[in-house]
Every structure is written in C-alpha cells, then in structure tokens.
Design an enzyme around this catalytic site. Structure first.
Site, PDB file in Angstrom:
ATOM      1  N   HIS A  93       0.850  -1.198   0.000  1.00 32.43           N
ATOM      2  CA  HIS A  93       0.000   0.000   0.000  1.00 32.43           C
ATOM      3  C   HIS A  93       0.883   1.244   0.000  1.00 32.43           C
ATOM      4  O   HIS A  93       1.747   1.410   0.873  1.00 32.43           O
ATOM      5  CB  HIS A  93      -0.925  -0.001   1.214  1.00 32.43           C
ATOM      6  CG  HIS A  93      -2.028  -1.008   1.090  1.00 32.43           C
ATOM      7  ND1 HIS A  93      -2.471  -1.777   2.120  1.00 32.43           N
ATOM      8  CD2 HIS A  93      -2.774  -1.363  -0.006  1.00 32.43           C
ATOM      9  CE1 HIS A  93      -3.454  -2.568   1.685  1.00 32.43           C
ATOM     10  NE2 HIS A  93      -3.652  -2.334   0.406  1.00 32.43           N
ATOM     11  N   ARG A 141       0.688   4.519   0.641  1.00 32.59           N
ATOM     12  CA  ARG A 141       0.811   5.563   1.674  1.00 32.59           C
ATOM     13  C   ARG A 141       1.380   5.075   2.997  1.00 32.59           C
ATOM     14  O   ARG A 141       1.616   5.897   3.891  1.00 32.59           O
ATOM     15  CB  ARG A 141      -0.565   6.161   1.935  1.00 32.59           C
ATOM     16  CG  ARG A 141      -1.570   5.165   2.498  1.00 32.59           C
ATOM     17  CD  ARG A 141      -2.946   5.777   2.492  1.00 32.59           C
ATOM     18  NE  ARG A 141      -3.983   4.833   2.871  1.00 32.59           N
ATOM     19  CZ  ARG A 141      -5.278   5.150   2.849  1.00 32.59           C
ATOM     20  NH1 ARG A 141      -5.667   6.360   2.466  1.00 32.59           N
ATOM     21  NH2 ARG A 141      -6.185   4.265   3.196  1.00 32.59           N
ATOM     22  N   SER A 151       0.846  -0.701   7.520  1.00 30.97           N
ATOM     23  CA  SER A 151       0.492   0.113   8.676  1.00 30.97           C
ATOM     24  C   SER A 151      -0.931   0.607   8.440  1.00 30.97           C
ATOM     25  O   SER A 151      -1.362   0.660   7.284  1.00 30.97           O
ATOM     26  CB  SER A 151       1.454   1.302   8.829  1.00 30.97           C
ATOM     27  OG  SER A 151       1.205   2.302   7.860  1.00 30.97           O
ATOM     28  N   TYR A 152      -1.715   0.930   9.472  1.00 28.64           N
ATOM     29  CA  TYR A 152      -1.270   0.990  10.830  1.00 28.64           C
ATOM     30  C   TYR A 152      -2.255   0.226  11.711  1.00 28.64           C
ATOM     31  O   TYR A 152      -3.259  -0.299  11.209  1.00 28.64           O
ATOM     32  CB  TYR A 152      -1.164   2.474  11.273  1.00 28.64           C
ATOM     33  CG  TYR A 152      -2.481   3.226  11.235  1.00 28.64           C
ATOM     34  CD1 TYR A 152      -3.260   3.347  12.374  1.00 28.64           C
ATOM     35  CD2 TYR A 152      -2.939   3.814  10.058  1.00 28.64           C
ATOM     36  CE1 TYR A 152      -4.476   4.028  12.326  1.00 28.64           C
ATOM     37  CE2 TYR A 152      -4.145   4.482  10.013  1.00 28.64           C
ATOM     38  CZ  TYR A 152      -4.911   4.589  11.150  1.00 28.64           C
ATOM     39  OH  TYR A 152      -6.101   5.244  11.096  1.00 28.64           O
ATOM     40  N   GLU A 210       0.672  -5.099  10.932  1.00 24.40           N
ATOM     41  CA  GLU A 210       0.280  -3.684  10.908  1.00 24.40           C
ATOM     42  C   GLU A 210       1.140  -2.973  11.942  1.00 24.40           C
ATOM     43  O   GLU A 210       1.014  -3.218  13.147  1.00 24.40           O
ATOM     44  CB  GLU A 210      -1.204  -3.512  11.254  1.00 24.40           C
ATOM     45  CG  GLU A 210      -2.170  -4.210  10.314  1.00 24.40           C
ATOM     46  CD  GLU A 210      -2.381  -3.492   8.981  1.00 24.40           C
ATOM     47  OE1 GLU A 210      -1.781  -2.422   8.757  1.00 24.40           O
ATOM     48  OE2 GLU A 210      -3.150  -4.027   8.162  1.00 24.40           O
TER      49      GLU A 210
HETATM   50  O1  0X9 Z   1      -6.925  -4.065   4.367  1.00 25.07           O
HETATM   51  C1  0X9 Z   1      -5.766  -4.481   4.180  1.00 25.07           C
HETATM   52  O2  0X9 Z   1      -5.363  -4.804   3.059  1.00 25.07           O
HETATM   53  C2  0X9 Z   1      -4.813  -4.607   5.364  1.00 25.07           C
HETATM   54  N1  0X9 Z   1      -4.960  -3.458   6.222  1.00 25.07           N
HETATM   55  S1  0X9 Z   1      -4.430  -1.991   5.724  1.00 25.07           S
HETATM   56  O3  0X9 Z   1      -4.860  -1.015   6.703  1.00 25.07           O
HETATM   57  N2  0X9 Z   1      -2.841  -1.973   5.734  1.00 25.07           N
HETATM   58  O4  0X9 Z   1      -4.913  -1.730   4.420  1.00 25.07           O
HETATM   59  C3  0X9 Z   1      -5.105  -5.868   6.136  1.00 25.07           C
HETATM   60  C4  0X9 Z   1      -4.971  -7.136   5.356  1.00 25.07           C
HETATM   61  C5  0X9 Z   1      -5.202  -8.372   6.174  1.00 25.07           C
HETATM   62  N3  0X9 Z   1      -5.156  -9.573   5.374  1.00 25.07           N
HETATM   63  C6  0X9 Z   1      -6.190  -9.993   4.602  1.00 25.07           C
HETATM   64  N4  0X9 Z   1      -7.350  -9.432   4.626  1.00 25.07           N
HETATM   65  N5  0X9 Z   1      -5.985 -11.041   3.838  1.00 25.07           N
HETATM   66 ZN    ZN Z   2      -1.809  -1.835   4.030  1.00 27.05          ZN
END
Ligand code: 0X9
Ligand code: ZN
Length: 439
Positions: free
Chosen positions: A193, A195, A323-324, A397
């Site tokens: 990601h 940011r 993060s986060y 995270e």
């Molecule tokens: O939403 C996400 O992709 C991740 N959190 S974030 O805030 N960094 O965007 C968590 C991903 C956890 N893993 C899966 N959902 N497979």
């Molecule tokens: Zn992420």
C-alpha cells in the site's frame, strides 16, 4: 475570468505533459465514528464516493469505531448525514495537512544525495530515520551487493519483475555462510500500500540490521544461521512514488483502468486465492479497495505470485508489512474460519508480540485478520498460505493506533523498526524450534 484562466492553465499544463498538481489536505479531518447497527455501517461505506471519504480504519464489529478522513468541502453535509444515522463521532485529527507539513517529504535529488553517509564496518551509511524515495531505495539495495559485509554475510539483488508503469521491483537476499548448509527461507515484503511509508522504511531498517548487525544481536546471528532472508521493500513502486509526488494518501497501484477515469487497483485485494471483491473489496475502480478486473491481474501482484510459487516450498514464513494499527495477523482474510494449524501461527505470533512489548512497551494484537480486523479477500497473506503452502503467513500492521495514522512522524521510524526486528527474530526462533524440534 479567473476561472477561465485557471482552466486554461490546467489545460496547458496537461497539453505540455506537466504532472498534475500535488493534492493537499488543508482542513481535512480524521473523524472517529461509532455506529450501532450493521445497516448504518453499510450506509457509511456507501458514502465513500459521495463525500470523497477515505477510510483509515474500519471497525472490527458493530459498536467498534471507524476512522474516516473527510475534506472541508464535504464536511458539513457528511456530518448532517452522520447525525441522521445513529452514530457518535469525534475529531481524531484536526488538520491532516498540518500534520504532513510538520514532516516535509524530501525531493528525489535531495534524498539520493542526503540518504547516504560513508559506509563503515557497522553501516552502509543509509540514513534510517527518513522516508526515502524509490530511486534511493534501489540504489541502496544495489550498493549493498558491492560492500564487504561483516561475518561473511552476502547480499544479492534481483528484479522480480516490473510494475504497471515499468519500474523494477527489487528483491534482496541476505544470507550468512555460518550455520546450516541448506537453509529454508523467510520472505518479507513492504510497500504493497503506497501511503504506508513506515513499511518500506522498516524493511530497509531490517535489511541493514541483517547485513551489518551493528548491535551484535544474538537473535539476528541465530536467525541468519538458520534462514536465508528475502526482502522486497517496495512491492508497489508506482503507488509509492505517486504518494510522494501527487497524493500523499494514495493506497493503490497506478493501473489505468479500462472504461473508467479512476486509476489504481488495491493490490491487497488482487491476489489469486479465494479472490472475491464482495468480501472487503470492490468491483468499482473508483473505490480505494478496487479488487482489479480479475484475480492476479496486476503486474505487481504477479511479481510476488511468481516468486512465491517458484520458491514457496523452501520458505517457512511470509511477512507482509503494512500500517497501521499495531497487529500481528494471520490468515484467513476471506473467511472467519481459522486455518487448521492456527494454534501454531498464534503461538509464533505471541512470541513476536511479546518481544515487541519488551522493546518499547507497545502492544500489538494477535489473531486472524477477519476476526481481529475485518474480512477482506485477495490479500497476499492468504495467497502465501493458501496457494503456495507457506505455513507461517502474517500481515503485520505497524504503528500507530491512530494518533498519526499514515502520517507517522519520522521520529517513530526507528523505534517502530526496532520492535519489528525484535518480533522477527523471536518469531524465527519460535518457528525453527517448532518445525525442527531443535533448540
Ligand atoms: O486491508 C488491508 O489490506 C490490510 N490493512 S491496511 O490497513 N494496511 O490496508 C489488512 C490485510 C489483512 N489480510 C487480509 N485481509 N488477507
Ligand atoms: Zn496496508
């Protein structure tokens, strides 16, 4: 007249191929919103496009809070809608731009120039307490392969493919000549990601510790005696660069989506294992969690997919750094069911977060990503475990829990990275003991 001139100016800029102006976040607030029903939650999610909402944290369940960035032009009407729903809200961050201005991001030239001090026996000279640009990070990786590292450690760099905008995605392998003859691997990636800047910064710090071990950490020596470590600091270089040059809060890659003027795919919804936009993703390219047109459609996804499919049988752990929220998460993200061997993943995670707690006293939560965070299919952790059979797959995270969110100050890079490395070495020790029966 002024409006016409303004429009003309933008047209001229576009015609001359000038990059679009940098987005600023003046007056953007991050609100903490508490909802009470599933129905209100669904209504809130649907407001993303109407009010240009940016979800910084989603709730784990009804009666848990969400954090949402909203711009000043939408603030009043959004708040009106909020009061129409049965919600309670407060302001978490008053002005996102104020936060960002207090931590100016360096230009490319500056970073390359200032990113390095003289190399020594204990350091490559890389400045570790700043957010570097993509070019500086690549130069760092390449330079490491040219240095004579202590303890006979070797660093080799390869490109695992290119991004949608044709940037190389580089992987560095760190290995030590001591210890086991044939070693299994640990794979770590960052920057899926755009940011989440502390993620590449933490992977860089980890590379530096593995390569030089300047603190003579026994855990690092032991880890390298047992494992080769593969690290990709920036999986999504196009998004990462775009978050430096144009939109600090960009999340996705920079794919030009056919049939839409909205750019980008959420790479962490795009992995080809149990891919399902309906579970925490979207079929709409204008959403921040757009899952892509098909599973594994993105170049950046394919790079990781190919590497893990080719090497997964020799890898014990996959760590993807985000993060986060301060969490050490394991699969699954596509279902609330748990993997058959989740107790092993849970106890290895416990050793990691215990080491983290003992470093700077920060608490990280443990659990499956669906149960601790939210359901989201197409994540790289689910793919690593489900498709390539890497047993210990985790999403980490990093800091913080919301005070700064994605705008984490540079002063927190090193402590964040220190606790991550402590977690990593504890995890590796725990896994090695469980999987080999050796101490
Ligand atoms: O939403 C996400 O992709 C991740 N959190 S974030 O805030 N960094 O965007 C968590 C991903 C956890 N893993 C899966 N959902 N497979
Ligand atoms: Zn992420």
């Amino acid at each position: 007249m002024l409006v016409i001139l303004g429009c003309l100016c933008i047209l001229v800029q576009l015609a001359q191929g000038h990059p679009s102006p940098k987005v600023t976040y003046d007056g953007h607030k991050v609100l903490k919103i508490l909802h009470h029903t599933q129905d209100d939650y669904r209504k809130l999610l649907r407001m993303e496009l109407q009010f240009g909402l940016d979800f910084w944290k989603l709730p784990k369940h009804v009666n848990d809070s969400m954090y949402v960035r909203v711009g000043p032009q939408h603030y009043d009407s959004f708040v009106k809608q909020l009061t129409g729903l049965n919600t309670v809200f407060s302001t978490l961050i008053e002005d996102v731009q104020d936060l960002l201005d207090s931590q100016s991001s360096p230009s490319v030239g500056q970073t390359i120039h200032e990113s390095r001090r003289a190399a020594s026996a204990l350091s490559s000279g890389m400045v570790l307490n700043t957010y570097h640009r993509y070019v500086a990070i690549n130069n760092y990786l390449d330079d490491l392969t040219q240095l004579v590292l202590p303890r006979g450690v070797t660093a080799t760099v390869q490109s695992i493919g290119t991004s949608e905008e044709n940037r190389d995605v580089k992987l560095i392998k760190i290995s030590s000549p001591t210890g086991l003859a044939a070693k299994r691997g640990i794979f770590i990636d960052g920057g899926i990601h755009a940011r989440e800047w502390v993620s590449p910064a933490t992977v860089i710090y980890t590379i530096e510790q593995l390569a030089f071990n300047p603190k003579y950490d026994v855990g690092i020596n032991t880890l390298l005696e047992r494992y080769d470590v593969f690290l990709v600091p920036v999986v999504n270089p196009d998004g990462y660069e775009y978050s430096h040059t144009n939109e600090r809060m960009w999340r996705k890659n920079r794919k030009i989506n056919t049939g839409s003027s909205c750019v980008g795919v959420d790479l962490n919804r795009n992995f080809p294992f149990q891919w399902a936009p309906a579970i925490g993703g979207s079929t709409n390219p204008c959403f921040d969690t757009f899952s892509g047109d098909s599973p594994g459609s993105e170049a950046e996804t394919a790079n990781i997919v190919n590497f893990l499919r080719q090497n997964g049988q020799n890898i014990d752990a996959y760590l993807t750094v985000h993060s986060y929220g301060q969490m050490w998460l394991y699969p699954w993200g596509f279902t609330s069911a748990l993997p058959a061997d989740y107790l092993d993943l849970d106890s290895a995670a416990l050793s990691a977060v215990t080491a983290i707690r003992n470093t700077h006293n920060k608490r990280y939560d443990i659990g499956s990503s669906t149960n601790v965070l939210y359901a989201a299919a197409g994540g790289s952790d689910d793919f690593a475990k489900g498709d390539t059979g890497i047993k210990y797959a985790y999403t980490i995270e990093l800091r913080d829990v919301g005070r700064y969110g994605f705008a984490l100050p540079t002063s927190e890079i090193i402590p964040t990275a220190e606790e991550f490395v402590a977690g990593l070495t504890a995890l590796a020790d725990n896994i090695y003991t469980r999987e080999t029966g050796k101490k």
